[in-house]
Motif scaffolding. Structure first.
Motif, short mmCIF file in Angstrom:
data_model
loop_
_atom_site.label_atom_id
_atom_site.label_comp_id
_atom_site.label_asym_id
_atom_site.label_seq_id
_atom_site.Cartn_x
_atom_site.Cartn_y
_atom_site.Cartn_z
N LEU A 1 0.82 -1.21 0.00
CA LEU A 1 0.00 0.00 0.00
C LEU A 1 0.86 1.26 0.00
N LYS B 1 0.50 3.85 -3.17
CA LYS B 1 0.17 5.26 -2.96
C LYS B 1 1.28 6.17 -3.48
N LEU C 1 -7.07 5.62 -0.70
CA LEU C 1 -7.06 4.50 0.24
C LEU C 1 -7.81 4.89 1.51
N PHE C 2 -8.77 4.03 1.89
CA PHE C 2 -9.61 4.29 3.06
C PHE C 2 -9.63 3.10 4.00
N LEU C 3 -9.69 3.37 5.29
CA LEU C 3 -9.97 2.35 6.28
C LEU C 3 -11.48 2.22 6.43
N THR D 1 -2.35 1.61 13.40
CA THR D 1 -2.80 1.69 12.02
C THR D 1 -2.29 2.94 11.32
N LEU D 2 -2.12 4.02 12.06
CA LEU D 2 -1.69 5.28 11.47
C LEU D 2 -0.17 5.43 11.49
N ILE E 1 1.39 4.69 5.62
CA ILE E 1 0.40 4.73 4.54
C ILE E 1 -0.38 6.03 4.66
N TRP F 1 -3.36 7.51 4.43
CA TRP F 1 -4.78 7.23 4.25
C TRP F 1 -5.53 8.51 3.85
N ASP F 2 -6.48 8.37 2.96
CA ASP F 2 -7.26 9.51 2.49
C ASP F 2 -8.51 9.75 3.33
N TYR G 1 -11.38 7.64 6.49
CA TYR G 1 -11.74 6.40 7.17
C TYR G 1 -13.21 6.36 7.53
#
Length: 263
Positions: free
Chosen positions: A29, A33, A41-43, A57-58, A62, A64-65, A67
């Motif tokens: 990932l 990205k 990318l979303f959770l 997770t953060l 990655i 992330w855009d 969640y």
């Protein structure tokens, strides 16, 4: 073309038996990205924000855009809240009163924080041991906006708590914990809401998951990948069943649909 990808955490990105994130998934990932920043990318998880933050997770590198947290109770895009279910403060206070009467412990969940009330009951200890997450602080409720309440109890108290809190919905998800919410949650509408915000069609979205709570997500994306360790109901709804989480399942799914072809 896939423009947005949604990932469940437990059993999908996070290997609960090994108690770690899949290194191959995180690496794939990050590279995806880096080389295709237009792919969002979303959770999409049942965990609240503070919970998935505490397990790291953060910290995977990655970007992330956004969640979906608490199975759709909270939807965030680029740091902006686009949807949040709220339990009315009067209902929160009534719940606190009735739970304390029965000697129950619980978490009050807000958009980014959690607090604990009621002490370390056996059910609370079991919960924190099972889900491997840090324990939030004990603190009195001060009228903040609440998205969910995480009740630690055994099933013997369910009917009584439901009867004493008629405006709330109780969703037991383990023998020792119950989600208490203002209305039933579903990842599917949350995914659809994000796609609408982005101006994307269902066919431009992809999802990865492993449990029946991901069925709504599966129905809301054009391509859904079930992990090899997924429940059978989810496998039947999937376009592809990848390898299990501990066998590079996310990497397998991305490669199957050509998303890593240039990596």
């Amino acid at each position: 073309m896939i423009r947005a990808i949604f990932f469940d955490i437990d059993g999908t990105l996070f290997d609960n038996r090994a108690r770690r994130f899949s290194p191959s998934s995180a690496e794939a990932l990050r590279k995806l990205k880096e080389r295709r920043p237009e792919t969002l990318l979303f959770l999409s998880t049942a965990r609240p924000y503070d919970s998935f933050r505490r397990i790291g997770t953060l910290d995977l590198g990655i970007p992330w855009d956004g969640y979906i947290a608490s199975s759709g109770s909270l939807v965030v895009l680029g740091g902006r809240i686009v949807h949040m279910d709220e339990i009315h403060p009067l209902d929160v206070r009534l719940f606190i009163k009735t739970a304390r009467t029965l000697g129950l412990s619980f978490e009050i969940v807000m958009s980014k924080k959690r607090i604990r009330i009621g002490g370390d009951s056996p059910e609370a200890i079991e919960f924190y041991s099972h889900f491997e997450e840090g324990r939030p602080p004990f603190r009195a409720y001060g009228g903040e906006m609440v998205t969910t309440i995480n009740l630690f109890s055994d099933p013997s108290t369910d009917k009584m708590m439901e009867r004493m809190n008629p405006r709330l919905t109780f969703d037991r998800y383990t023998p020792f914990s119950v989600d208490v919410i203002s209305r039933p949650h579903d990842k599917g509408p949350a995914v659809s809401l994000l796609l609408a915000e982005l101006g994307l069609d269902k066919e431009e979205a992809m999802g990865f998951g492993d449990d029946v709570t991901d069925l709504g997500m599966a129905a809301s994306v054009g391509t859904f990948v079930a992990m090899g360790n997924a429940k059978e109901e989810l496998k039947k709804a999937a376009a592809y069943v990848a390898k299990p989480v501990d066998e590079e399942g996310v990497l397998d799914g991305l490669e199957k649909f050509g998303l890593l072809g240039l990596l």
